[in-house]
Design an enzyme around this catalytic site. Structure first.
Site, short mmCIF file in Angstrom:
data_model
loop_
_atom_site.label_atom_id
_atom_site.label_comp_id
_atom_site.label_asym_id
_atom_site.label_seq_id
_atom_site.Cartn_x
_atom_site.Cartn_y
_atom_site.Cartn_z
N ARG A 51 0.82 -1.22 0.00
CA ARG A 51 0.00 0.00 0.00
C ARG A 51 0.85 1.27 0.00
O ARG A 51 0.36 2.33 -0.34
CB ARG A 51 -0.92 0.01 1.22
N LYS A 150 4.11 -18.29 8.27
CA LYS A 150 3.46 -18.42 9.57
C LYS A 150 3.25 -17.03 10.17
O LYS A 150 3.91 -16.07 9.72
CB LYS A 150 4.27 -19.31 10.50
N HIS A 180 11.40 -21.82 7.72
CA HIS A 180 12.80 -21.61 7.35
C HIS A 180 13.75 -22.60 8.01
O HIS A 180 14.84 -22.84 7.50
CB HIS A 180 13.23 -20.16 7.66
N LYS A 184 17.56 -25.00 6.51
CA LYS A 184 18.92 -24.93 7.03
C LYS A 184 19.76 -26.11 6.53
O LYS A 184 19.28 -27.24 6.46
CB LYS A 184 18.90 -24.91 8.57
N GLU A 218 17.29 -18.93 22.22
CA GLU A 218 17.60 -17.60 21.72
C GLU A 218 18.07 -16.73 22.87
O GLU A 218 17.51 -16.79 23.97
CB GLU A 218 16.36 -16.96 21.08
N ASP A 236 4.83 -20.44 18.59
CA ASP A 236 5.84 -19.82 17.75
C ASP A 236 6.94 -20.80 17.36
O ASP A 236 7.49 -20.70 16.26
CB ASP A 236 6.46 -18.62 18.49
N HIS A 241 8.53 -25.38 14.00
CA HIS A 241 9.95 -25.69 13.84
C HIS A 241 10.36 -26.98 14.55
O HIS A 241 10.97 -27.87 13.97
CB HIS A 241 10.82 -24.55 14.40
N LYS A 342 13.35 -17.74 24.96
CA LYS A 342 14.01 -16.47 24.71
C LYS A 342 14.77 -16.04 25.96
O LYS A 342 14.50 -16.51 27.06
CB LYS A 342 13.00 -15.40 24.31
#
Length: 493
Positions: A51, A150, A180, A184, A218, A236, A241, A342
């Site tokens: 947009r 996703k 993704h 790998k 992470e 998530d 994954h 995380k």
């Protein structure tokens, strides 16, 4: 050693959400690397749709900026960059803009030898409206491909609604659900490790393997990303994954490397997962949420501090650990321990296959007891494969046993740069290869297993366990595995 570059057919790649973060950080750098390596050339086109009121030149400048910012300096070639950005064009459009759809139709080539692909780097609620407009404006072709990102729903029902919407226009063989992690290099090498060598397959079962650990940690926090509070670590990371990694470890040998043969075997694993429901959820799962830490040298905010005021008190989990069991002949009695979080001690993704101890040691008087073998597959960083083995420590003075690694480091073994996951996946779409993409029935089987865990957490009055940022998660995650007489892999380093 150099890799063989196989060019792809010319294509028109239409990227919806062309001004978004994903396009800037991942898609443009990935396509640049493939262009630089000669996998496609100026006969292909990249068409941005959004947009935002930009011109072709504006979009080309944005592409230059993305390459400057997100491609390593040593791979930035000014002449190649100019050739690359010249294949970019831009169309101002949103779902309700009829004129924009006409402009898109004019920009696409009718040549059947030119692959037509649509990358929907937009919110899932726009997938169905975009698909419908592609059909109404005759931009859709039966041989076109559509890539969807996703999150594909927040539970089984919403996932089915999203897929139903896309399926009104696109057939299943046209849909590429991207994960993704499956792109790998080390993940794909797991297939080669298992099915291109005779060494491991005879011992890849419950007779020889004690347990399996999958860790995706992470060091960064959730930050201000609003979507994370709506998803959490279970949706998530676990649902997509990590269950995909589990499938690649646990699946039976497929009949071939055909996409559906491989995905059939992954689906069997998902359907063999023992349900974790009701009272089992408290015993088999742990959820956590990081709290801040402050010292003279560092200061890290808690998850709660990062949330906007109206979301304070959120029970969204930033950490999950769970014990999964596969009810089939190969894996009966072998637990799979999964954890992700995380703000953990370091950034690492790896699979650890712990073999059983030797049945009898002849080294009764040796210094150092024999340790069971372990295979460690490192996905990131420092991709590689390491097999821990016992040897005799060199020198006189009796038998001294020592654990040493047989270490395959991708960086040391292969001199060329290792492509990022998106580089492979974006061009697999052009090749028409769905091997590394999720099929709809896989996605739904994963949701069926995850949903009861999520629902039990929502019913529970227990909040997520706290853990200090920069650690390996809450104490409950250590108790989860230690109850079985085992420890997490990093505890042994």
């Amino acid at each position: 050693m150099s890799s063989r570059i196989i060019p792809v057919q010319p294509f028109d790649y239409v990227v919806f959400g062309a001004t978004g973060d994903l396009t800037k950080r991942k898609l443009i750098p990935a396509l640049y690397h493939r262009f630089k390596d000669g996998q496609f050339d100026e006969n292909s086109r990249i068409i941005g749709v959004s947009r935002s009121k930009l011109s072709d030149a504006d979009f080309q400048n944005a592409a230059r900026d993305a390459i400057t910012q997100f491609v390593e300096k040593e791979y930035q070639d000014a002449a190649v960059i100019e050739r690359f950005v010249n294949i970019f064009s831009y169309i101002i459009n949103d779902v309700s803009n009829k004129a924009g759809w006409g402009d898109l139709k004019k920009a696409l080539r009718d040549d059947p030898e030119v692959v037509r692909a649509f990358y929907l780097a937009v919110a899932p609620d726009l997938f169905e409206p975009i698909a419908e407009q592609l059909s109404k404006t005759k931009v859709y072709r039966r041989d076109a491909r559509v890539v969807i990102e996703k999150p594909l729903g927040h539970d089984l029902l919403s996932s089915m609604e999203i897929n139903d919407g896309v399926a009104k226009i696109f057939e299943e063989d046209q849909v590429y659900r991207i994960d993704h992690y499956l792109g790998k290099e080390t993940v794909q090498n797991l297939l080669a490790l298992r099915f291109a060598n005779t060494l491991f397959e005879p011992v890849w079962n419950s007779a020889h393997i004690d347990h399996v650990q999958l860790t995706v940690a992470e060091s960064v926090g959730a930050g201000t990303r609003g979507y994370y509070d709506e998803s959490g670590a279970l949706r998530d990371m676990i649902q997509n994954h990590m269950l995909q990694l589990l499938c690649l470890v646990a699946m039976e040998p497929p009949a071939s490397d055909d996409a559906n043969a491989l995905r059939d075997e992954k689906l069997k694993v998902l359907r063999s997962l023992k349900p974790i429901t009701n009272g089992d959820v408290a015993k088999m799962t742990v959820r956590g949420q990081y709290k801040g830490v402050s010292s003279e040298t560092t200061s890290v905010a808690s998850f709660q501090d990062e949330l906007p005021e109206e979301k304070k008190g959120s029970r969204t989990e930033t950490f999950v650990a769970l014990k999964a069991e596969i009810e089939n002949w190969r894996w009966s009695g072998v637990p799979f321990y999964l954890r992700t979080g995380k703000r953990m001690a370091s950034r690492v993704s790896e699979i650890a296959i712990q073999f059983k101890p030797i049945p009898h040691s002849i080294f009764d008087h040796a210094e150092g007891a024999p340790k069971a073998n372990k295979l460690i597959i490192r996905l990131q960083p420092d991709e590689g494969v390491k097999l821990m083995m016992m040897i005799k420590d060199p020198g006189p003075g009796g038998m001294r046993l020592r654990e040493v690694p047989l270490n395959l480091s991708f960086a040391q073994t292969f001199s060329e740069r290792t492509p990022e996951a998106y580089e492979r996946l974006l061009l697999d779409v052009i090749r028409g290869s769905q091997t590394l993409f999720m099929r709809r029935d896989e996605l739904e089987a994963a949701w069926k297993w995850v949903d009861p865990i999520r629902e039990a957490w929502e019913r529970s009055s227990e909040p997520p366990q706290s853990y200090v940022a920069g650690t390996w998660g809450p104490s409950g995650s250590h108790a989860l595995i230690e109850r079985d007489g085992r420890t997490w892999h990093e505890d042994e380093n």
